[in-house]
Structure formats: C-alpha cells, structure tokens
Motif scaffolding. Structure first.
Motif, mmCIF file in Angstrom:
data_model
loop_
_atom_site.group_PDB
_atom_site.id
_atom_site.type_symbol
_atom_site.label_atom_id
_atom_site.label_comp_id
_atom_site.label_asym_id
_atom_site.label_seq_id
_atom_site.Cartn_x
_atom_site.Cartn_y
_atom_site.Cartn_z
ATOM 1 N N VAL A 40 31.907 55.264 2.756
ATOM 2 C CA VAL A 40 32.710 54.801 1.617
ATOM 3 C C VAL A 40 32.772 53.269 1.650
ATOM 4 O O VAL A 40 33.209 52.682 2.646
ATOM 5 C CB VAL A 40 34.145 55.383 1.690
ATOM 6 C CG1 VAL A 40 34.989 54.873 0.521
ATOM 7 C CG2 VAL A 40 34.122 56.909 1.695
ATOM 8 N N ILE A 41 32.320 52.647 0.584
ATOM 9 C CA ILE A 41 32.312 51.185 0.509
ATOM 10 C C ILE A 41 33.223 50.745 -0.634
ATOM 11 O O ILE A 41 33.052 51.206 -1.772
ATOM 12 C CB ILE A 41 30.875 50.644 0.207
ATOM 13 C CG1 ILE A 41 29.823 51.315 1.104
ATOM 14 C CG2 ILE A 41 30.831 49.128 0.299
ATOM 15 C CD1 ILE A 41 30.020 51.129 2.581
ATOM 16 N N ALA A 42 34.182 49.877 -0.326
ATOM 17 C CA ALA A 42 35.106 49.397 -1.360
ATOM 18 C C ALA A 42 34.665 48.032 -1.871
ATOM 19 O O ALA A 42 34.291 47.166 -1.080
ATOM 20 C CB ALA A 42 36.516 49.311 -0.792
ATOM 21 N N ILE A 43 34.700 47.869 -3.183
ATOM 22 C CA ILE A 43 34.351 46.581 -3.778
ATOM 23 C C ILE A 43 35.646 45.977 -4.319
ATOM 24 O O ILE A 43 36.313 46.592 -5.161
ATOM 25 C CB ILE A 43 33.327 46.757 -4.945
ATOM 26 C CG1 ILE A 43 32.281 47.835 -4.636
ATOM 27 C CG2 ILE A 43 32.704 45.423 -5.328
ATOM 28 C CD1 ILE A 43 31.281 47.520 -3.559
ATOM 29 N N VAL A 44 36.000 44.792 -3.812
ATOM 30 C CA VAL A 44 37.288 44.187 -4.184
ATOM 31 C C VAL A 44 37.082 42.821 -4.831
ATOM 32 O O VAL A 44 36.051 42.179 -4.652
ATOM 33 C CB VAL A 44 38.224 44.020 -2.950
ATOM 34 C CG1 VAL A 44 38.393 45.311 -2.197
ATOM 35 C CG2 VAL A 44 37.725 42.934 -2.002
ATOM 36 N N SER A 45 38.116 42.400 -5.578
ATOM 37 C CA SER A 45 38.101 41.036 -6.132
ATOM 38 C C SER A 45 39.536 40.555 -6.221
ATOM 39 O O SER A 45 40.471 41.354 -6.170
ATOM 40 C CB SER A 45 37.455 41.018 -7.517
ATOM 41 O OG SER A 45 38.291 41.672 -8.441
ATOM 42 N N PHE A 151 30.735 54.345 -3.651
ATOM 43 C CA PHE A 151 31.212 52.985 -3.924
ATOM 44 C C PHE A 151 32.514 53.083 -4.719
ATOM 45 O O PHE A 151 32.574 53.792 -5.726
ATOM 46 C CB PHE A 151 30.142 52.195 -4.687
ATOM 47 C CG PHE A 151 28.898 52.025 -3.861
ATOM 48 C CD1 PHE A 151 28.833 51.019 -2.904
ATOM 49 C CD2 PHE A 151 27.834 52.906 -3.978
ATOM 50 C CE1 PHE A 151 27.716 50.886 -2.095
ATOM 51 C CE2 PHE A 151 26.708 52.783 -3.175
ATOM 52 C CZ PHE A 151 26.647 51.773 -2.232
ATOM 53 N N VAL A 152 33.541 52.382 -4.231
ATOM 54 C CA VAL A 152 34.851 52.453 -4.879
ATOM 55 C C VAL A 152 35.108 51.137 -5.598
ATOM 56 O O VAL A 152 35.179 50.076 -4.970
ATOM 57 C CB VAL A 152 35.970 52.721 -3.839
ATOM 58 C CG1 VAL A 152 37.314 52.868 -4.538
ATOM 59 C CG2 VAL A 152 35.657 53.970 -3.023
ATOM 60 N N ASP A 153 35.217 51.222 -6.925
ATOM 61 C CA ASP A 153 35.561 50.045 -7.735
ATOM 62 C C ASP A 153 37.080 49.901 -7.652
ATOM 63 O O ASP A 153 37.817 50.610 -8.316
ATOM 64 C CB ASP A 153 35.095 50.283 -9.181
ATOM 65 C CG ASP A 153 35.273 49.061 -10.054
ATOM 66 O OD1 ASP A 153 35.637 47.985 -9.528
ATOM 67 O OD2 ASP A 153 35.045 49.162 -11.274
#
Ligand code: ATP
Length: 278
Positions: A40-45, A151-153
């Motif tokens: 599980v890969i989280a994409i953050v901003s 992938f977690v937006d």
C-alpha cells in the motif's frame, strides 16, 4: 521514563510510564477477509490542486504497464478525481459479502466516493470523522481482488483525516507531491513528522508542474520561479524522485478520462522506489 528511552522504544518497552506513546500500529484495521493486497503506497500533498491525484494515477498506470495488478483507493473524499481520470462512469456495486471496486478499461481496481454517489456533481459536506470513517470502510468493506500495488490518493494536508487514514491502513511507503508554488519546506516537515509518528518510510518527493518545455526549442522554463525542493529534501534527508513538467497533453488526458493511454513514463524514479520496497 526509563534512562534507556528512545523515541521509538515504546513498542518494545514493558514499563508503564507517563511518557508512553500509543503504538501507531494498534489502530490498524483489518482488510475485508476476501481482500488480498500486497503493498500500500500513500500519495500525500500539503494542499489540494498540486497534482496528487495525477501522480497517484500515473503510478497506477505505470505498474499496470509493468504487468502488475493495481488498485487505487481514492481517499480524497471531498475532491475525488480518480474515476474521472480513468474514465470510469459506472457506479460501484455491492454483494452480500461487501462492496466491489470498479475496474477501469485496463483493469485497475478503483474505489471512490464518486462511484457511490447518485449525483457526482453534489459536493460532499461531511465532517472529518465521517470522511475518515468512509475511507476506512474503503479498506475494511471493499473486496480488493489480488492486488500487487494499491495506491492511496490521500486527502490533502496533514490534518485529522489523513492522520486517521494513516493509522487505519497498513501503509508501506509514502510519496510526497509538491509544486514549486508550495511552501515546500513546511509541507515536507509536516509529512516527515506524520511519517515518523506512524513509522512509515517516505520514499521521496515528486515535484509536479516543475517546468514547461518549449515545444520548438525544448528549453525548460521554470514558470513558477526557482524551486526550493532540493534544499527542503536535503534538510530532511529525502530524495527528489522526479520532476514533472506542466504538460497540456497530460491535462487533456485527465479531462478525457484517458490517463491509461497517456505518455507518462516520466515518473520512473518513483516507480523504482516502490519496486525496491521489501
Ligand atoms: N503536470 C501537469 N500538467 C498538466 N496538468 C496537470 C498537471 N498536474 C496536474 N494537472 C491538472 O491539474 C488539476 C489538478 O490536479 P490533481 O487533481 O491531480 O490535483 P490534486 O492535488 O489531487 O488536487 P485535489 O486534492 O484537489 O484533488 C487536474 O485537472 C490535472 O489534470
């Protein structure tokens, strides 16, 4: 506090003291019993609109092209853009056992609040705990079928909602997306703090809208001025994985729901960082 105390030691220490920190992993929720998700890969901003959903979609498409089974969990409940980028118009369906993700034309499994709402143009005006609960249910109640990479937006920012999501999902790595207009060093600092609290590795930073390339002479122009990403990355010992140009072809592919057909190989260092995860 014991004399040998280190900030990370609470999970192995048997003493009960006032400084004991809760084990971040103790909030983890089990996935649906029929789900199989490997990484599980989280994409953050730091804020919305910097291209987090775009980077999430690009990562998914790249891994799909590598022959992997891929899923996108759209945790950006108040600004869900994943179904549109993948051209998904169908609503999600459920069975007695759970909710089923919708498959894109190339086979990416997607779950997003937009696939559940009758009218996707209506804004979601739920409060934080309800939003966080919905994302958690996307993990616990959705049957994710044999996924190599999810992938977690993530919801933008580092507030309560992203924090709850991080505590509930077994995230293996984080990618930070910034843009040159961002207050980069603050965004990176907050993401680093959150990752440390959760004990999750940051794989690196992707700078989006970094430049435009002149279609005639191919000169790169920094439209938003000089970037401060390298200093911020160095300060925190992080790697700048990729710099993505502002590209009208990408914007148009997103608008038309054709991200799966777009030319998006430019994110290869981020792909490599995920592949290298043990
Ligand atoms: N490098 C780029 N080139 C062209 N268009 C881009 C680029 N990055 C993002 N965009 C466009 O900008 C818009 C916002 O991008 P995106 O939805 O990925 O941002 P976000 O950070 O996920 O925002 P939000 O949190 O509001 O969902 C989209 O319409 C997308 O197509």
């Amino acid at each position: 506090m014991s004399e040998e105390c280190t900030p990370q030691a609470c999970s192995t220490c048997k003493e009960t003291c006032s400084d004991r920190k809760a084990d971040p992993k103790s909030f983890l929720k089990d996935p649906h019993p029929k789900s199989r998700v490997n990484k599980v890969i989280a994409i953050v901003s730091g804020k919305g609109g910097v291209g987090k959903s775009l980077v999430t979609s690009m990562m998914a498409v790249n891994f799909q092209r590598l022959g992997k089974r891929v899923a996108v969990l759209d945790a950006d409940i108040t600004g869900p853009s994943i179904p549109k980028m993948f051209g998904i118009k169908k609503q999600a369906e459920g069975s007695e056992e759970g909710l089923l993700p919708v498959k894109s034309s190339m086979g990416t499994q997607v779950m997003s609040v937009n696939l559940l709402l009758e009218d996707e143009t209506k804004p979601v005006i739920w409060r934080g705990p309800v939003i966080a609960g919905t994302v958690t249910q996307f993990w616990t109640d959705v049957i994710w079928e044999d996924v190599d990479y999810m992938f977690v937006d993530m919801p933008p920012g580092t507030g309560d909602v992203p924090l709850t999501v991080f505590q509930s999902l077994p995230v293996d790595g984080i990618i930070i997306v910034t843009s040159p207009q961002d207050l980069v060093s603050m965004v990176v600092q907050k993401a680093v703090n959150m990752a440390e609290m959760m004990n999750i590795p940051i794989l690196g930073i992707v700078e989006n809208m970094s430049y435009i390339e002149c279609p005639d002479c191919h000169k790169k122009i920094n439209v938003f001025g000089e970037s401060h990403i390298d200093e911020a990355a160095k300060e925190h010992g992080l790697t700048v994985l990729d710099r993505l140009p502002l590209n009208p072809k990408i914007a148009s592919a997103c608008d038309k729901g054709m991200i799966e057909l777009a030319d998006i190989e430019i994110i290869d260092n981020a792909v490599k960082a995920v592949e290298d995860l043990k």
